[in-house]
Design a protein around this motif. Structure first.
Motif, PDB file in Angstrom:
ATOM      1  N   THR A  21       7.301  -3.144   2.239  1.00 20.56           N
ATOM      2  CA  THR A  21       6.133  -2.644   1.111  1.00 20.56           C
ATOM      3  C   THR A  21       5.135  -2.229   1.924  1.00 20.56           C
ATOM      4  O   THR A  21       4.740  -2.590   2.975  1.00 20.56           O
ATOM      5  CB  THR A  21       6.038  -4.079   0.305  1.00 20.56           C
ATOM      6  N   THR A  22       4.128  -1.969   1.158  1.00 17.81           N
ATOM      7  CA  THR A  22       2.735  -1.530   1.389  1.00 17.81           C
ATOM      8  C   THR A  22       1.854  -2.656   0.595  1.00 17.81           C
ATOM      9  O   THR A  22       2.375  -3.681   0.094  1.00 17.81           O
ATOM     10  CB  THR A  22       2.413   0.030   1.100  1.00 17.81           C
ATOM     11  N   ARG A  23       0.697  -2.426   0.482  1.00 18.01           N
ATOM     12  CA  ARG A  23      -0.400  -3.494  -0.295  1.00 18.01           C
ATOM     13  C   ARG A  23      -0.277  -2.787  -1.818  1.00 18.01           C
ATOM     14  O   ARG A  23      -0.910  -3.554  -2.718  1.00 18.01           O
ATOM     15  CB  ARG A  23      -1.742  -3.262   0.084  1.00 18.01           C
ATOM     16  N   GLN A  24       0.540  -1.883  -1.996  1.00 17.19           N
ATOM     17  CA  GLN A  24       0.320  -1.315  -3.452  1.00 17.19           C
ATOM     18  C   GLN A  24       1.465  -1.811  -4.328  1.00 17.19           C
ATOM     19  O   GLN A  24       2.337  -1.975  -3.953  1.00 17.19           O
ATOM     20  CB  GLN A  24       0.041   0.091  -3.333  1.00 17.19           C
ATOM     21  N   GLY A  25       1.098  -1.596  -5.669  1.00 13.56           N
ATOM     22  CA  GLY A  25       2.079  -2.147  -6.680  1.00 13.56           C
ATOM     23  C   GLY A  25       2.382  -3.415  -7.186  1.00 13.56           C
ATOM     24  O   GLY A  25       3.128  -3.534  -7.959  1.00 13.56           O
ATOM     25  N   GLY A  33      -6.243  -7.442  -3.422  1.00 10.27           N
ATOM     26  CA  GLY A  33      -5.976  -6.339  -4.316  1.00 10.27           C
ATOM     27  C   GLY A  33      -6.169  -5.064  -3.499  1.00 10.27           C
ATOM     28  O   GLY A  33      -6.219  -4.838  -1.996  1.00 10.27           O
ATOM     29  N   LEU A  34      -6.283  -4.004  -4.077  1.00  9.70           N
ATOM     30  CA  LEU A  34      -6.437  -2.751  -3.346  1.00  9.70           C
ATOM     31  C   LEU A  34      -7.966  -2.382  -2.822  1.00  9.70           C
ATOM     32  O   LEU A  34      -9.144  -3.458  -2.922  1.00  9.70           O
ATOM     33  CB  LEU A  34      -6.030  -1.438  -4.422  1.00  9.70           C
ATOM     34  N   ARG A  38     -10.199  -3.344  -6.611  1.00  3.89           N
ATOM     35  CA  ARG A  38      -9.374  -3.174  -7.597  1.00  3.89           C
ATOM     36  C   ARG A  38      -7.995  -4.131  -7.590  1.00  3.89           C
ATOM     37  O   ARG A  38      -7.548  -4.296  -6.768  1.00  3.89           O
ATOM     38  CB  ARG A  38      -8.824  -1.414  -7.660  1.00  3.89           C
ATOM     39  N   ALA A  39      -7.684  -4.141  -8.881  1.00  2.00           N
ATOM     40  CA  ALA A  39      -6.254  -4.909  -9.115  1.00  2.00           C
ATOM     41  C   ALA A  39      -5.360  -3.977  -8.593  1.00  2.00           C
ATOM     42  O   ALA A  39      -5.242  -2.866  -8.630  1.00  2.00           O
ATOM     43  CB  ALA A  39      -6.150  -5.172 -10.497  1.00  2.00           C
ATOM     44  N   GLY A  40      -3.929  -4.543  -8.575  1.00  2.00           N
ATOM     45  CA  GLY A  40      -2.825  -3.586  -8.098  1.00  2.00           C
ATOM     46  C   GLY A  40      -2.388  -4.020  -6.686  1.00  2.00           C
ATOM     47  O   GLY A  40      -1.479  -3.384  -6.224  1.00  2.00           O
ATOM     48  N   GLY A  41      -2.937  -4.758  -5.929  1.00  2.00           N
ATOM     49  CA  GLY A  41      -2.305  -5.279  -4.558  1.00  2.00           C
ATOM     50  C   GLY A  41      -1.063  -6.244  -4.656  1.00  2.00           C
ATOM     51  O   GLY A  41      -0.907  -7.048  -5.508  1.00  2.00           O
ATOM     52  N   LEU A  42      -0.400  -5.997  -3.508  1.00  2.00           N
ATOM     53  CA  LEU A  42       1.053  -6.348  -3.499  1.00  2.00           C
ATOM     54  C   LEU A  42       0.930  -7.595  -2.426  1.00  2.00           C
ATOM     55  O   LEU A  42       1.590  -7.502  -1.543  1.00  2.00           O
ATOM     56  CB  LEU A  42       2.262  -5.707  -3.301  1.00  2.00           C
ATOM     57  N   VAL A  48      -2.238 -17.708   1.793  1.00  2.00           N
ATOM     58  CA  VAL A  48      -3.675 -17.108   2.256  1.00  2.00           C
ATOM     59  C   VAL A  48      -4.839 -17.376   1.163  1.00  2.00           C
ATOM     60  O   VAL A  48      -5.741 -16.661   1.302  1.00  2.00           O
ATOM     61  CB  VAL A  48      -3.443 -15.500   2.349  1.00  2.00           C
ATOM     62  N   GLY A  49      -4.347 -17.891   0.113  1.00  3.26           N
ATOM     63  CA  GLY A  49      -5.572 -18.273  -0.885  1.00  3.26           C
ATOM     64  C   GLY A  49      -5.350 -17.375  -2.209  1.00  3.26           C
ATOM     65  O   GLY A  49      -5.917 -17.649  -3.080  1.00  3.26           O
ATOM     66  N   ASP A  50      -4.411 -16.683  -2.120  1.00  2.00           N
ATOM     67  CA  ASP A  50      -4.268 -15.873  -3.622  1.00  2.00           C
ATOM     68  C   ASP A  50      -3.692 -16.916  -4.621  1.00  2.00           C
ATOM     69  O   ASP A  50      -2.899 -17.886  -4.209  1.00  2.00           O
ATOM     70  CB  ASP A  50      -3.320 -14.567  -3.202  1.00  2.00           C
TER      71      ASP A  50
END
Length: 125
Positions: A21-25, A33-34, A38-42, A48-50
């Motif tokens: 995967t990448t960080r997107q989607g 996030g991105l 911005r929202a949308g981070g994978l 890690v605290g998410d």
């Protein structure tokens, strides 16, 4: 959900699937996030605290063809044999996984590390 995947160019049997995967989607927001928060981070890491519910949504969105076994990676040398795990076993502490079954997906989290993917010539392990 549209999750971009990168696929290795390797000489593995066609029934052996590998992707990265990448960080997107995903659903994560800053700082997971991105760009520019911005929202949308994978984010797929639950350490890690998410927000754990967001990480669970991100993991579910992958829609893998087999059940993923997420490890608690510790930068060690332990390998978990997924075929020997008991149902509802605790998260294994290991940095590598192996299976000869089709019911499991070996997954590894990387940030600044390079994943190593191996299979035997027939794609049985």
């Amino acid at each position: 959900m549209n999750i971009p995947l990168l696929f290795p160019e390797w000489n593995a049997p066609s029934h052996v699937f590998a992707g990265m995967t990448t960080r997107q989607g995903g659903h994560s927001v800053a700082p997971y996030g991105l760009v520019n928060g911005r929202a949308g981070g994978l984010n797929l890491g639950d350490h890690v605290g998410d927000d754990p519910t967001v990480v669970a949504r991100n993991r579910a969105a992958l829609a893998l063809p087999a059940s993923p076994i997420w490890m608690r990676q510790v930068h060690g040398c332990d390998v978990v044999d997924l075929d020997t795990l008991a149902p509802n076993a605790q998260t294994p502490i290991a940095d590598a996984a192996i299976t000869s079954g089709v019911d499991w997906a070996c997954v590894v989290l990387v940030a600044d590390c390079m994943p190593v993917l191996l299979t035997d010539a027939k794609g049985l392990v």
